[in-house]
Design a protein around this motif. Structure first.
Motif, PDB file in Angstrom:
ATOM      1  N   LEU A   1       5.870  -4.148  11.716  1.00  0.00           N
ATOM      2  CA  LEU A   1       6.097  -5.030  10.436  1.00  0.00           C
ATOM      3  C   LEU A   1       4.480  -5.013   9.513  1.00  0.00           C
ATOM      4  O   LEU A   1       4.793  -4.902   8.283  1.00  0.00           O
ATOM      5  CB  LEU A   1       6.598  -6.340  10.818  1.00  0.00           C
ATOM      6  N   LEU A   2       3.616  -5.039  10.381  1.00  0.00           N
ATOM      7  CA  LEU A   2       2.336  -5.111   9.437  1.00  0.00           C
ATOM      8  C   LEU A   2       2.108  -3.810   8.980  1.00  0.00           C
ATOM      9  O   LEU A   2       1.583  -3.741   7.722  1.00  0.00           O
ATOM     10  CB  LEU A   2       1.129  -5.770  10.627  1.00  0.00           C
ATOM     11  N   ILE A   3       2.223  -2.748   9.593  1.00  0.00           N
ATOM     12  CA  ILE A   3       2.042  -1.451   9.016  1.00  0.00           C
ATOM     13  C   ILE A   3       2.643  -1.281   7.704  1.00  0.00           C
ATOM     14  O   ILE A   3       2.313  -0.606   6.690  1.00  0.00           O
ATOM     15  CB  ILE A   3       2.355  -0.429  10.140  1.00  0.00           C
ATOM     16  N   PHE A   4       4.146  -1.759   7.831  1.00  0.00           N
ATOM     17  CA  PHE A   4       4.923  -1.350   6.712  1.00  0.00           C
ATOM     18  C   PHE A   4       5.053  -2.491   5.429  1.00  0.00           C
ATOM     19  O   PHE A   4       5.313  -2.143   4.461  1.00  0.00           O
ATOM     20  CB  PHE A   4       6.435  -0.992   7.188  1.00  0.00           C
ATOM     21  N   LEU A   5       4.440  -3.708   5.917  1.00  0.00           N
ATOM     22  CA  LEU A   5       4.531  -4.909   4.723  1.00  0.00           C
ATOM     23  C   LEU A   5       3.332  -5.078   4.351  1.00  0.00           C
ATOM     24  O   LEU A   5       3.164  -5.416   3.231  1.00  0.00           O
ATOM     25  CB  LEU A   5       5.465  -6.005   5.416  1.00  0.00           C
ATOM     26  N   LEU A   6       2.241  -5.032   5.213  1.00  0.00           N
ATOM     27  CA  LEU A   6       1.147  -5.423   4.820  1.00  0.00           C
ATOM     28  C   LEU A   6       0.067  -4.351   4.379  1.00  0.00           C
ATOM     29  O   LEU A   6      -0.851  -4.835   3.774  1.00  0.00           O
ATOM     30  CB  LEU A   6       0.368  -6.516   5.915  1.00  0.00           C
ATOM     31  N   ARG A   7       0.131  -3.515   5.059  1.00  0.00           N
ATOM     32  CA  ARG A   7      -0.739  -2.327   4.929  1.00  0.00           C
ATOM     33  C   ARG A   7      -0.759  -1.973   3.402  1.00  0.00           C
ATOM     34  O   ARG A   7      -2.050  -1.615   3.132  1.00  0.00           O
ATOM     35  CB  ARG A   7      -0.637  -1.122   6.096  1.00  0.00           C
ATOM     36  N   PRO A   8       0.363  -1.470   3.004  1.00  0.00           N
ATOM     37  CA  PRO A   8       0.133  -0.912   1.486  1.00  0.00           C
ATOM     38  C   PRO A   8      -0.421  -1.932   0.547  1.00  0.00           C
ATOM     39  O   PRO A   8      -1.187  -1.127  -0.356  1.00  0.00           O
ATOM     40  CB  PRO A   8       1.864  -0.641   1.368  1.00  0.00           C
ATOM     41  N   PRO A   9      -0.177  -3.061   0.418  1.00  0.00           N
ATOM     42  CA  PRO A   9      -1.040  -3.755  -0.477  1.00  0.00           C
ATOM     43  C   PRO A   9      -2.523  -3.871  -0.183  1.00  0.00           C
ATOM     44  O   PRO A   9      -3.122  -3.902  -1.196  1.00  0.00           O
ATOM     45  CB  PRO A   9      -0.231  -5.235  -0.425  1.00  0.00           C
TER      46      PRO A   9
END
Length: 153
Positions: free
Chosen positions: A64-72
């Motif tokens: 979840l963190l890789i896909f939701l938080l990492r890009p921004p």
């Protein structure tokens, strides 16, 4: 097996430390997210969850963190980068003038930035000295060029 379960918290701490060290070397936020997932696995262990559930929780939180938080976070980190093209990408599309006749096997051109490059023509007729050309691509130390068509007024 009970030893693994009893000391799983140590494995989570070691895993988090390894991920954080790798993150410090890469600055890509992937291993930071994996480290935070390891923290979630550690929390699950401290709350008494079985080892299989700890692994699932760590994996889900990491994903979840890789896909939701990492890009921004990456966008924010790279916000101040210079967008100007450099090196070979900056040469593509640049105008040049033929210095020595350019054929499909040899020639020299002087680019608009003042550099002289070996060149190959992408079209059949040779390009004579003084003709204006444009760089299509670079292969090693060779510029592949084509003649700039004159605009009819």
């Amino acid at each position: 097996m009970s030893t693994i379960v009893d000391f799983a918290w140590i494995a989570w701490l070691v895993l988090m430390a390894v991920f954080l060290v790798i993150e410090m070397l890469t600055l890509d936020f992937t291993f930071l997210m994996l480290g935070i997932g390891g923290l979630a696995g550690l929390a699950a262990d401290l709350l008494g969850a079985p080892i299989w559930l700890q692994v699932i929780i760590a994996a889900v939180v990491s994903a979840l963190l890789i896909f939701l938080l990492r890009p921004p976070l990456l966008r924010r980190l790279r916000r101040g980068e210079d967008a100007a093209k450099t090196n070979v990408p900056a040469l593509i599309g640049q105008p040049a003038r033929v210095v020595e006749t350019v054929t499909d096997s040899s020639g020299l051109v002087k680019l608009a930035n003042g550099e002289t490059w070996t060149a190959r023509a992408t079209s059949s007729p040779p390009l004579g000295p003084g003709e204006d050309v444009r760089v299509l691509r670079i292969d090693g130390a060779t510029a592949f060029v084509h003649k700039i068509e004159e605009k009819k007024s």
